[in-house]
Design an enzyme around this catalytic site. Sequence first.
Site, mmCIF file in Angstrom:
data_model
loop_
_atom_site.group_PDB
_atom_site.id
_atom_site.type_symbol
_atom_site.label_atom_id
_atom_site.label_comp_id
_atom_site.label_asym_id
_atom_site.label_seq_id
_atom_site.Cartn_x
_atom_site.Cartn_y
_atom_site.Cartn_z
ATOM 1 N N GLU A 87 -3.030 -4.418 -3.349
ATOM 2 C CA GLU A 87 -3.498 -5.315 -4.404
ATOM 3 C C GLU A 87 -3.483 -4.613 -5.760
ATOM 4 O OE1 GLU A 87 -5.026 -4.757 -1.535
ATOM 5 O OE2 GLU A 87 -4.779 -6.686 -0.523
ATOM 6 N N ASN B 264 0.844 -1.196 0.000
ATOM 7 C CA ASN B 264 0.000 0.000 0.000
ATOM 8 C C ASN B 264 0.879 1.246 0.000
ATOM 9 O OD1 ASN B 264 0.644 -0.788 2.673
ATOM 10 N ND2 ASN B 264 -1.047 0.414 3.513
HETATM 11 ZN ZN LIG Z 1 -7.968 -2.661 -2.194
#
Ligand SMILES: [Zn+2]
Length: 136
Positions: A63, A50
Amino acid sequence: MPRRTVRSTVPKRLVRAAVAARRRAYAPYSKFAVGAAVLAADGTVFTGCNVENASYGLSVCAERVAILTAVAAGRRRLRAATTPCGACRQVMDEFGVETVILAPAGRTPAAVPLRELLPLPFAKRALRGRPRHAGL
Ligand SMILES: [Zn+2]
């Protein structure tokens, strides 16, 4: 939701890659570091972490970083991915992810079809035949 334990090495491989990627997270605001991994159709694993921003809305999930990294490397057919949020599930559908690896801390990773987590994705076909200024 039915969950299956997968005997193949894919879940463990992806979880291991995601855990390693988590160390590169940039999460100065939430302090919640996330790592992710996706498996491309050719067997290549791509990872992401992230990346937060002071303007919170510009932060990107691990992701999506993994998926976009795969696309930037020329892989548009993906097979499996680690635990995604709702927005990332939609992005996974775009690139054909079939299986999501759920890996709760301390438990055996389980494989779940993306269709169970996102039964009605907004798909490309929904854009066909639409007027340019459709309000509905
Ligand atoms: Zn996400």
